[in-house]
Design a protein around this motif. Structure first.
Motif, mmCIF file in Angstrom:
data_model
loop_
_atom_site.group_PDB
_atom_site.id
_atom_site.type_symbol
_atom_site.label_atom_id
_atom_site.label_comp_id
_atom_site.label_asym_id
_atom_site.label_seq_id
_atom_site.Cartn_x
_atom_site.Cartn_y
_atom_site.Cartn_z
ATOM 1 N N THR A 4 -27.783 17.374 -20.057
ATOM 2 C CA THR A 4 -28.017 18.740 -20.567
ATOM 3 C C THR A 4 -29.501 18.974 -20.817
ATOM 4 O OG1 THR A 4 -27.633 17.965 -22.829
ATOM 5 C CG2 THR A 4 -25.750 18.908 -21.652
ATOM 6 N N GLY A 5 -30.295 17.919 -20.848
ATOM 7 C CA GLY A 5 -31.738 18.067 -21.061
ATOM 8 C C GLY A 5 -32.383 16.704 -20.969
ATOM 9 N N PRO A 10 -26.378 23.948 -21.849
ATOM 10 C CA PRO A 10 -27.394 25.000 -21.878
ATOM 11 C C PRO A 10 -27.616 25.566 -20.483
ATOM 12 C CG PRO A 10 -28.300 22.853 -22.565
ATOM 13 C CD PRO A 10 -26.905 22.622 -22.123
ATOM 14 N N GLU A 11 -27.844 26.863 -20.443
ATOM 15 C CA GLU A 11 -28.018 27.525 -19.159
ATOM 16 C C GLU A 11 -29.179 26.914 -18.387
ATOM 17 O OE1 GLU A 11 -28.175 31.800 -19.473
ATOM 18 O OE2 GLU A 11 -28.960 31.895 -17.435
ATOM 19 N N SER A 12 -30.219 26.541 -19.130
ATOM 20 C CA SER A 12 -31.417 26.003 -18.472
ATOM 21 C C SER A 12 -31.086 24.760 -17.652
ATOM 22 C CB SER A 12 -32.480 25.671 -19.525
ATOM 23 O OG SER A 12 -31.969 24.712 -20.431
ATOM 24 N N SER A 13 -30.115 23.958 -18.085
ATOM 25 C CA SER A 13 -29.787 22.771 -17.299
ATOM 26 C C SER A 13 -28.707 23.088 -16.262
ATOM 27 C CB SER A 13 -29.335 21.619 -18.206
ATOM 28 O OG SER A 13 -27.969 21.733 -18.531
#
Lengths: 232, 619
Positions: A54-55, A93-96
């Protein structure tokens, strides 16, 4: 922790943990000796490994998928090539998600990390961990082991990114931004382009890059595992 | 989980022969693979034997060398080598060398065996070149499928069902007509007691020669029969029968088998099979009285080729059909010439040479022909007539798109318009004192077929020639040397044609490196055996039983020829559709993996047979 690194080598620390630790999948993992640092690189088994997460923060972020395959000396075996989705305890998270394409619905049906870790540790037994920018995989594994079993993770680590840095240094070449990315490094060895950000594809990509790097490192002197691993 | 190796599975499925595997087997294959990386210059394998694994080039390039380090193949992405994928017959040891940094998949030999055992389609690929593999490729690319085109592959014998109705020559007209009514036939054959054919009588004959003239019906039927009618053999193709009917404007054709009457073929036998456009084309040729009319018909040839290709006719059939058109045009031009200049002062035979003689023309052919005159020919007296006649025919052919032969191998050239005795002298020279260079130019004259005129002149020359060549080791050695002058390529490497020595060509010359080597081989076999066959397929079929070449070898060559020829037709059809002029050059880019793989087989067959020929005559 860091002081032990300097006082004891990897194998001594493994022995120490083995004596100390109660029964657990991690303890089983530690029962098998690490490959010797002095072995010819061809006599070593490596596990080419990649996580999608996720990050990037091992302490906060979580593993979403695991991909791996065994490199036995100078060949990568696809017989145990594996891809497993793991269920995060947080929303993705959308970023990942835009990177790895794993969505909440999909992840919800996946196995828990607790169920996946024994499979992964079993696959790692007696092998060197092989990854591109291995610190990420190493830290996530370490964190998972501490959380699940209360003890840290140890393994001899071969990092294709670190090997690539050495390759540049040895030829006294300047490293420009992006040069060390997996796809860019592969291109330098004439390896085909793969779609990125699937854990198994990236694991295979790292494994192939490793085969190419050692093919380029061959010299008069026999190459040993210790010439390839990063200090950990 | 293995399904995650999608990327690898997709790569496999995009390449021959893995594309032959069913989905499930394809899904199982990636996990059996091992991935290796070889630096440029590295030997493959680095340990063990090359037969331990089947190798598939994933990226990079690999060269295969033989025992004497000679280059055998250059392989790129998607190409195979190693276990079972031996590239050249007659070479036992191979070494792979990475020409570039290469990523290679290797499949253990035991797994290859398992896949081969379970999937025959897959294992075909690994069988020796030729054999079932090429045959399979041909059936894959199509055989005469439609009933229309079946005519080209159907032997007349298969079309005649009922026994022929016959009458003796001494039967009366009335008796004959009664039998015809009873038997509900429109024609009847008149035969002697020993079943030899003496004539034919049709409804039309009864109408025109008997009823219209009020003839006495008690006269013997021999009075009104058409004596010595045209016949064909049961082994001839139905298409030939249609052409014969169109050419002679007849509707009944007696069919013989071993010289005895086997049946009667009538125009209605074709009715349910429908006439092909080719036959209409040919019959309309005989109605033209102007060269411009002939030219407008020959302009339809490209469309005819397209139709035939679209209907999946075999290349050999297409060759026959396309050649039938030029035969008809030639015959018609000769008729026009005789109308204009009068009947010939001495008998002549108009003879086609080269691809027309072999019935192997395609959309792009020039003319090769010659004139054999009766030995009573006197140049001062008859020279002008035959010169004019030749000029008219050759000009006409040129106007129809069969351009003048660049080597002037035409009847308009004085040297090739000669009496039989001079022709015999020519062949004396070519056969008894062969010169390699001259043979290269004149080998076109070893494929001859009489198109029109006095057939016996041609037959006389042919027998003379074959008597000279049959088993003539010295002459055949020269012909063999000539046959080896066109070599097939080693194979393909990326967008290039790889030729021996490691050089590259950018285009694949279908004619000179694909078809001509096979035609040349068949010519040597036929001359050595004294075979009458002219068409390459026929030659190979005929000599296979004569010991001049092994059965298997001849069969493989026929398959190889059919495969390369059908590829040429496909290529030319594509060009015609695109409005381009058809030619013989293909870009390797336009070849599918399947085609490349089978072309390599075809080349391998030809190479093997060239080696055998060389062993036989050139040691």
């Amino acid at each position: 922790m860091s002081i032990w690194k300097h006082l004891f080598n990897l194998e001594e620390r493994r022995n120490w943990w083995t004596r100390k630790m109660p029964d657990s999948p991690l303890r089983d993992y530690y029962d098998t000796p690490f490959p010797s640092r002095d072995l010819d690189w061809r006599q070593v088994d490596y596990l080419a490994l990649d996580f999608e997460t996720t990050g990037l923060e091992a302490k906060q972020d979580q593993i979403l998928s695991v991909g791996y395959a065994t490199v036995r000396g100078d060949r990568m075996l696809l017989s145990d090539a594996t891809h497993i989705l793991t269920r995060p305890t947080m929303a993705i998270p959308e970023s990942s998600a835009v990177v790895h394409g794993i969505l909440d619905d999909e992840a919800a049906e996946a196995q828990t990390l607790e169920a996946v870790m024994p499979i992964l540790l079993n696959a790692l037994k007696g092998k060197a961990l092989l990854a591109h920018h291995a610190a990420i995989e190493y830290e996530f594994l370490n964190n998972a082991c501490k959380n699940l079993y209360g003890y840290p993770f140890l393994a001899p680590v071969v990092d294709t990114l670190a090997l690539e840095v050495r390759h540049f240094r040895m030829r006294d070449q300047a490293i420009r931004s992006g040069d060390l990315r997996l796809a860019k490094a592969r291109a330098r060895y004439g390896l085909p382009r793969y779609p990125a950000h699937n854990a198994l594809t990236d694991a295979l990509a790292a494994g192939e890059l490793f085969l190419a790097q050692v093919a380029y490192r061959q010299s008069r002197r026999a190459l040993r595992l210790k010439d390839l691993i990063v200090v950990s | 989980m293995e399904i995650e190796l999608l990327e690898i599975r997709d790569f496999l499925s995009a390449h021959h022969p893995f594309d032959q595997l069913p989905q499930q087997a394809l899904n199982q294959m990636p996990e059996k693979l091992q991935i290796r990386y070889f630096r440029r210059g590295a030997t493959i394998p680095d340990v063990g034997s090359i037969d331990d694994y089947l190798y598939l080039v994933r990226s990079g390039a690999v060269e295969i060398h033989g025992l004497q380090d000679e280059l055998l193949a250059r392989l790129g992405e998607g190409d195979l080598f190693g276990y079972r994928a031996s590239h050249m017959e007659g070479h036992e040891k191979f070494t792979g060398i990475a020409l570039e940094d290469s990523l290679v998949y290797q499949l253990p030999a035991t797994d290859v065996d398992v896949f081969c055992r379970e999937h025959p389609q897959f294992s075909y690929f690994f069988e020796p070149a030729g054999g079932d593999r090429l045959r399979d490729a041909i059936s894959n690319t199509g055989e005469d499928g439609s009933t229309q085109l079946g005519l080209m592959a159907t032997q007349i014998g298969e079309m005649i069902s009922r026994l022929p109705i016959t009458m003796p020559p001494f039967a009366t007209i009335q008796q004959t007509a009664a039998v015809m009514s009873d038997e509900r036939v429109s024609s009847i054959l008149i035969t002697e007691a020993d079943e030899t054919l003496t004539g034919i009588v049709t409804d039309r004959d009864l109408r025109r020669r008997v009823v219209a003239k009020g003839l006495d019906t008690s006269l013997p039927i021999s009075e009104i029969m058409t004596p010595a009618p045209y016949t064909l053999d049961a082994g001839d193709y139905a298409f030939d029968a249609m052409l014969q009917m169109a050419r002679s404007n007849i509707h009944h054709l007696p069919i013989l088998r071993n010289g005895k009457i086997a049946g009667m073929l009538t125009a209605t036998d074709f009715a349910q099979r429908h006439t092909t456009s080719a036959v209409y084309l040919v019959s309309s040729i005989y109605k033209q009285s102007e060269i411009s009319g002939l030219a407008s018909i020959s302009a339809k040839l490209p469309q005819l080729l397209l139709n035939l290709a679209a209907a999946d006719a075999t290349a050999n059939s297409i060759g026959h059909v396309i050649t039938a058109v030029v035969d008809a045009i030639t015959t018609r031009l000769l008729q026009l010439a005789e109308e204009q200049f009068g009947p010939p002062p001495v008998p002549y035979a108009w003879i086609a040479a080269g691809s027309q003689a072999r019935s192997e023309q395609t959309a792009k052919s020039d003319q090769d022909n010659c004139l054999v005159l009766d030995d009573t020919y006197d140049p001062s007296e008859h020279g002008e007539y035959f010169k004019q006649l030749s000029q008219l025919v050759c000009d006409g052919l040129n106007a129809c798109g069969y351009v003048y032969c660049p080597g002037e191998m035409m009847a308009t050239t004085d040297k090739w318009r000669q009496p039989l005795k001079t022709w015999k002298r020519y062949f004396d020279g070519w056969v008894d004192q062969p010169e390699p260079k001259a043979l290269m130019l004149t080998c076109v004259f070893f494929d001859l077929r009489c198109i029109a005129g006095e057939k016996s002149l041609f037959q006389d020359l042919r027998e003379y020639l074959l008597d000279k060549t049959r088993g003539n080791q010295i002459f055949l050695a020269y012909m063999a040397g000539n046959a080896l002058s066109h070599k097939p390529p080693l194979g393909f490497f990326r967008n290039f044609v790889l030729i021996s020595g490691g050089d590259h060509d950018h285009t694949f010359d279908l004619k000179h490196t694909g078809i001509v080597p096979i035609v040349d081989l068949a010519r040597v076999y036929a001359l050595a055996a004294g075979s009458h066959a002219i068409n390459t397929q026929d030659r190979l079929k005929e000599v296979a039983s004569g010991g001049e070449v092994s059965q298997g070898g001849a069969h493989d060559l026929r398959d190889a020829l059919e495969f390369v020829s059908s590829l040429r037709i496909k290529h030319q059809a594509t060009q015609i559709r695109a409005g381009e002029a058809p030619d013989n050059y293909m870009s390797p880019d336009d070849l599918s993996h399947f085609e490349r793989s089978h072309l390599k087989d075809a080349f391998s067959v030809v190479r093997t047979m060239q080696n055998v020929l060389s062993q036989r005559y050139l040691r």
